[in-house]
Design a protein around this motif. Structure first.
Motif, PDB file in Angstrom:
ATOM      1  N   PRO A   1      18.196  -6.259 -11.836  1.00  0.00           N
ATOM      2  CA  PRO A   1      18.545  -5.066 -12.621  1.00  0.00           C
ATOM      3  C   PRO A   1      17.851  -3.834 -12.041  1.00  0.00           C
ATOM      4  N   LEU A   2      18.615  -2.759 -11.875  1.00  0.00           N
ATOM      5  CA  LEU A   2      18.054  -1.560 -11.261  1.00  0.00           C
ATOM      6  C   LEU A   2      18.732  -0.329 -11.866  1.00  0.00           C
ATOM      7  N   ASN A   3      17.938   0.640 -12.249  1.00  0.00           N
ATOM      8  CA  ASN A   3      18.445   1.901 -12.771  1.00  0.00           C
ATOM      9  C   ASN A   3      18.266   2.962 -11.700  1.00  0.00           C
ATOM     10  N   ALA A   4      19.367   3.343 -11.074  1.00  0.00           N
ATOM     11  CA  ALA A   4      19.300   4.266  -9.941  1.00  0.00           C
ATOM     12  C   ALA A   4      18.914   5.679 -10.344  1.00  0.00           C
ATOM     13  N   ASN A   5      18.928   5.981 -11.629  1.00  0.00           N
ATOM     14  CA  ASN A   5      18.546   7.319 -12.074  1.00  0.00           C
ATOM     15  C   ASN A   5      17.096   7.655 -11.762  1.00  0.00           C
ATOM     16  N   HIS A   6      16.281   6.644 -11.486  1.00  0.00           N
ATOM     17  CA  HIS A   6      14.858   6.874 -11.246  1.00  0.00           C
ATOM     18  C   HIS A   6      14.546   7.276  -9.810  1.00  0.00           C
ATOM     19  N   TYR A   7      15.523   7.250  -8.935  1.00  0.00           N
ATOM     20  CA  TYR A   7      15.256   7.476  -7.511  1.00  0.00           C
ATOM     21  C   TYR A   7      16.192   8.545  -6.961  1.00  0.00           C
ATOM     22  N   THR A   8      15.773   9.161  -5.864  1.00  0.00           N
ATOM     23  CA  THR A   8      16.599  10.210  -5.273  1.00  0.00           C
ATOM     24  C   THR A   8      17.850   9.610  -4.645  1.00  0.00           C
ATOM     25  N   PHE A   9      17.657   8.524  -3.916  1.00  0.00           N
ATOM     26  CA  PHE A   9      18.773   7.849  -3.249  1.00  0.00           C
ATOM     27  C   PHE A   9      18.618   6.336  -3.415  1.00  0.00           C
ATOM     28  N   VAL A  10      19.718   5.674  -3.746  1.00  0.00           N
ATOM     29  CA  VAL A  10      19.752   4.207  -3.759  1.00  0.00           C
ATOM     30  C   VAL A  10      20.956   3.782  -2.933  1.00  0.00           C
ATOM     31  N   ILE A  11      20.703   3.026  -1.876  1.00  0.00           N
ATOM     32  CA  ILE A  11      21.759   2.619  -0.946  1.00  0.00           C
ATOM     33  C   ILE A  11      21.952   1.113  -1.033  1.00  0.00           C
ATOM     34  N   CYS A  12      23.201   0.673  -1.013  1.00  0.00           N
ATOM     35  CA  CYS A  12      23.493  -0.760  -1.049  1.00  0.00           C
ATOM     36  C   CYS A  12      24.723  -1.071  -0.214  1.00  0.00           C
TER      37      CYS A  12
ATOM     38  N   ARG B   1       0.812  -1.217   0.000  1.00  0.00           N
ATOM     39  CA  ARG B   1       0.000   0.000   0.000  1.00  0.00           C
ATOM     40  C   ARG B   1       0.841   1.260   0.000  1.00  0.00           C
ATOM     41  N   LEU B   2       2.151   1.096  -0.123  1.00  0.00           N
ATOM     42  CA  LEU B   2       3.052   2.237   0.033  1.00  0.00           C
ATOM     43  C   LEU B   2       2.758   3.326  -1.001  1.00  0.00           C
ATOM     44  N   ALA B   3       2.640   2.957  -2.252  1.00  0.00           N
ATOM     45  CA  ALA B   3       2.430   3.959  -3.300  1.00  0.00           C
ATOM     46  C   ALA B   3       1.123   4.710  -3.106  1.00  0.00           C
ATOM     47  N   GLU B   4       0.052   4.010  -2.778  1.00  0.00           N
ATOM     48  CA  GLU B   4      -1.251   4.670  -2.644  1.00  0.00           C
ATOM     49  C   GLU B   4      -1.353   5.536  -1.388  1.00  0.00           C
ATOM     50  N   GLU B   5      -0.437   5.360  -0.449  1.00  0.00           N
ATOM     51  CA  GLU B   5      -0.465   6.148   0.788  1.00  0.00           C
ATOM     52  C   GLU B   5       0.347   7.441   0.676  1.00  0.00           C
ATOM     53  N   VAL B   6       1.001   7.674  -0.457  1.00  0.00           N
ATOM     54  CA  VAL B   6       1.773   8.904  -0.633  1.00  0.00           C
ATOM     55  C   VAL B   6       0.815  10.071  -0.834  1.00  0.00           C
TER      56      VAL B   6
ATOM     57  N   LEU C   1       8.517  -0.836  -7.511  1.00  0.00           N
ATOM     58  CA  LEU C   1       9.285   0.407  -7.541  1.00  0.00           C
ATOM     59  C   LEU C   1       8.721   1.407  -8.544  1.00  0.00           C
ATOM     60  N   ASN C   2       8.131   0.917  -9.634  1.00  0.00           N
ATOM     61  CA  ASN C   2       7.547   1.835 -10.608  1.00  0.00           C
ATOM     62  C   ASN C   2       6.400   2.627  -9.992  1.00  0.00           C
ATOM     63  N   ALA C   3       5.545   1.942  -9.239  1.00  0.00           N
ATOM     64  CA  ALA C   3       4.416   2.619  -8.607  1.00  0.00           C
ATOM     65  C   ALA C   3       4.896   3.609  -7.552  1.00  0.00           C
ATOM     66  N   ILE C   4       5.899   3.204  -6.789  1.00  0.00           N
ATOM     67  CA  ILE C   4       6.449   4.094  -5.758  1.00  0.00           C
ATOM     68  C   ILE C   4       7.060   5.331  -6.398  1.00  0.00           C
ATOM     69  N   GLU C   5       7.819   5.132  -7.472  1.00  0.00           N
ATOM     70  CA  GLU C   5       8.434   6.261  -8.171  1.00  0.00           C
ATOM     71  C   GLU C   5       7.375   7.223  -8.703  1.00  0.00           C
ATOM     72  N   ASP C   6       6.343   6.679  -9.341  1.00  0.00           N
ATOM     73  CA  ASP C   6       5.295   7.528  -9.914  1.00  0.00           C
ATOM     74  C   ASP C   6       4.563   8.316  -8.839  1.00  0.00           C
ATOM     75  N   ALA C   7       4.209   7.659  -7.730  1.00  0.00           N
ATOM     76  CA  ALA C   7       3.478   8.338  -6.668  1.00  0.00           C
ATOM     77  C   ALA C   7       4.332   9.424  -6.032  1.00  0.00           C
ATOM     78  N   ALA C   8       5.609   9.136  -5.821  1.00  0.00           N
ATOM     79  CA  ALA C   8       6.490  10.134  -5.211  1.00  0.00           C
ATOM     80  C   ALA C   8       6.636  11.358  -6.110  1.00  0.00           C
ATOM     81  N   LYS C   9       6.798  11.139  -7.405  1.00  0.00           N
ATOM     82  CA  LYS C   9       6.932  12.269  -8.324  1.00  0.00           C
ATOM     83  C   LYS C   9       5.652  13.095  -8.380  1.00  0.00           C
ATOM     84  N   GLU C  10       4.522  12.428  -8.345  1.00  0.00           N
ATOM     85  CA  GLU C  10       3.241  13.139  -8.391  1.00  0.00           C
ATOM     86  C   GLU C  10       3.084  14.093  -7.214  1.00  0.00           C
TER      87      GLU C  10
END
Length: 448
Positions: free
Chosen positions: A276-287, A223-228, A250-259
């Motif tokens: 596979p992960l493209n970090a350009n889509h997020y503000t911070f990616v930690i590993c 429910r993370l994306a819909e709670e933004v 992650l796509n839904a989370i990214e879209d909701a955060a940008k909105e």
């Protein structure tokens, strides 16, 4: 596959003779422990104000209290416990198949189903760290050499997550980076976090919440994306959950955060190396790279979106975050790096030596190939146990309802771990279908 013969390989950290080059000692200059112990603390009368040896400090272990044999004979040089040269020599810098990569791990690695706790090192990683230990022992290690390893590892990680090296900062742990982000969140807003996150990913935010800086709200991952909402300034989630391997949308989370104009912080500790992960889509990616990347603990990366690198407060600014690190060793001024390096911390040296061949191996095999291999093993296990295969599956599987599951696996020589209300298995590069069958036999296949 174009592979260079061993004779053409560079004398670097990936391909070297373990017995000849790791043991690069000058025996003619060594002093035996017998001599070392007998001369410690001695000097001329002018050095100690009188004759005779100085008394041992209170609580010190004297020669008589040492382990049997120590101090009476020179210990043998450190030797590699396995013949790793044969496996390493064959492979150069080109692509590797899964089968070829598996030969770079110790025999019996397949019985290890606990990569979600800690990944296993490859032979090249062990060789590199062993050489690093011997260089340290013989006074040959230098900060410049360690820095070169950090630089190379940083660049490889950037390629794995598809960002320029200038976007990548390095520290020792996830929580250190999270602390930097937590200090930058706008006061009076809300940090939205999936409710079963590993503590390092949310602990610093909780502290700021207790201090009244902002609010922290936990919601189920699905429910993370819909709670933004508009009051949310940061969304926090793991790409794959530590507790059971659940993969976030992650796509839904990214879209909701940008909105709603919110930042995103993705903890990819349990996913980079197989997902596979493209970090350009997020503000911070930690590993933290000690799981599916197979690095020793102490090497953590954060990919930062370029517009955020200078906005974040440089918490823990130090010599290694300077624009010119070798001219940043002393005060009174410090010019921070203009890119993500301004958020670096002084590296845990040996971990970064090992990070170079570990990350290189993942890059040589390819994350997509590892993804297919790892996930297919996990799904075969799911099918055998009658566990539904998720829409997006991970190599991490949680088995519930078998109280003695860990003991059953251990009885078959298989290593897993208990997390939450289930036993957690994680399949990776060094595992194969035989390991799946062993795990099914241990736990009692429920396949009809």
């Amino acid at each position: 596959m174009n592979q260079q013969p061993a004779a053409d390989q560079p004398d670097d950290m990936t391909a070297m003779n373990a017995k000849d080059k790791l043991m690069n000692t000058d025996e003619s200059k060594q002093t035996s422990p017998e001599t070392q112990v007998s001369t410690v603390g001695r000097g001329g009368p002018q050095d100690r104000g009188g004759g005779g040896p100085l008394p041992a400090p209170r609580g010190a272990i004297t020669r008589e209290g040492l382990l049997p044999g120590y101090g009476r004979s020179t210990p043998s040089p450190m030797e590699c416990p396995c013949d790793i040269d044969a496996a390493v020599r064959e492979f150069g810098n080109g692509p590797l198949t899964i089968a070829e990569a598996q030969r770079l791990f110790a025999p019996g690695s397949g019985r290890y189903l606990d990569t979600a706790t800690c990944g296993l090192p490859s032979y090249p990683t062990i060789m590199t760290m062993s050489k690093g230990l011997m260089d340290w022992l013989n006074g040959k290690a230098t900060p410049q050499g360690y820095h070169q390893a950090v630089t190379e590892a940083r660049g490889t990680f950037g390629r794995l997550v598809q960002v320029p090296v200038s976007h990548v900062a390095v520290r020792a742990t996830t929580a250190e980076f999270v602390t930097v982000i937590a200090d930058a969140v706008k006061k009076g807003t809300t940090v939205l976090i999936s409710e079963k996150e590993f503590t390092s990913a949310w602990g610093p935010f909780s502290v700021r919440h207790e201090q009244g800086h902002y609010r922290v709200r936990f919601v189920p991952l699905d429910r993370l994306a819909e709670e933004v909402t508009d009051d949310v300034s940061l969304v926090v989630a793991s790409a794959a959950q530590s507790i059971d391997g659940t993969v976030a949308d992650l796509n839904a989370i990214e879209d909701a955060a940008k909105e709603h104009g919110a930042w995103t912080m993705i903890d990819a500790t349990q996913s980079i190396g197989w997902q596979p992960l493209n970090a350009n889509h997020y503000t911070f990616v930690i590993c933290h790279s000690y799981k599916f990347l197979g690095v020793h603990r102490g090497a953590t990366f954060m990919a930062i979106s370029p517009d955020m690198a200078r906005k974040l407060p440089a918490i823990g600014a130090n010599w290694y975050s300077g624009e010119d690190i070798w001219n940043s060793l002393y005060g009174p001024s410090l010019t921070l790096a203009n890119d993500a390096r301004r958020h670096d911390a002084s590296p845990a040296w040996l971990s970064w030596l090992g990070a170079v061949p570990a990350l290189k191996l993942i890059e040589q095999v390819g994350v997509e190939a590892i993804n297919r291999h790892d996930v297919s093993l996990a799904n075969a296990f799911r099918e055998g146990m009658g566990i539904p295969i998720p829409w997006v599956a991970s190599p991490i599987v949680s088995v519930r309802g078998i109280p003695d599951a860990e003991q059953r696996l251990d009885g078959q020589g298989l290593r897993a771990s208990v997390r939450g209300d289930g036993v957690r298995l994680a399949f990776h590069l060094y595992n194969d279908q035989e390991d799946v069958q062993k795990a099914l036999r241990a736990l009692g296949s429920r396949q009809a």
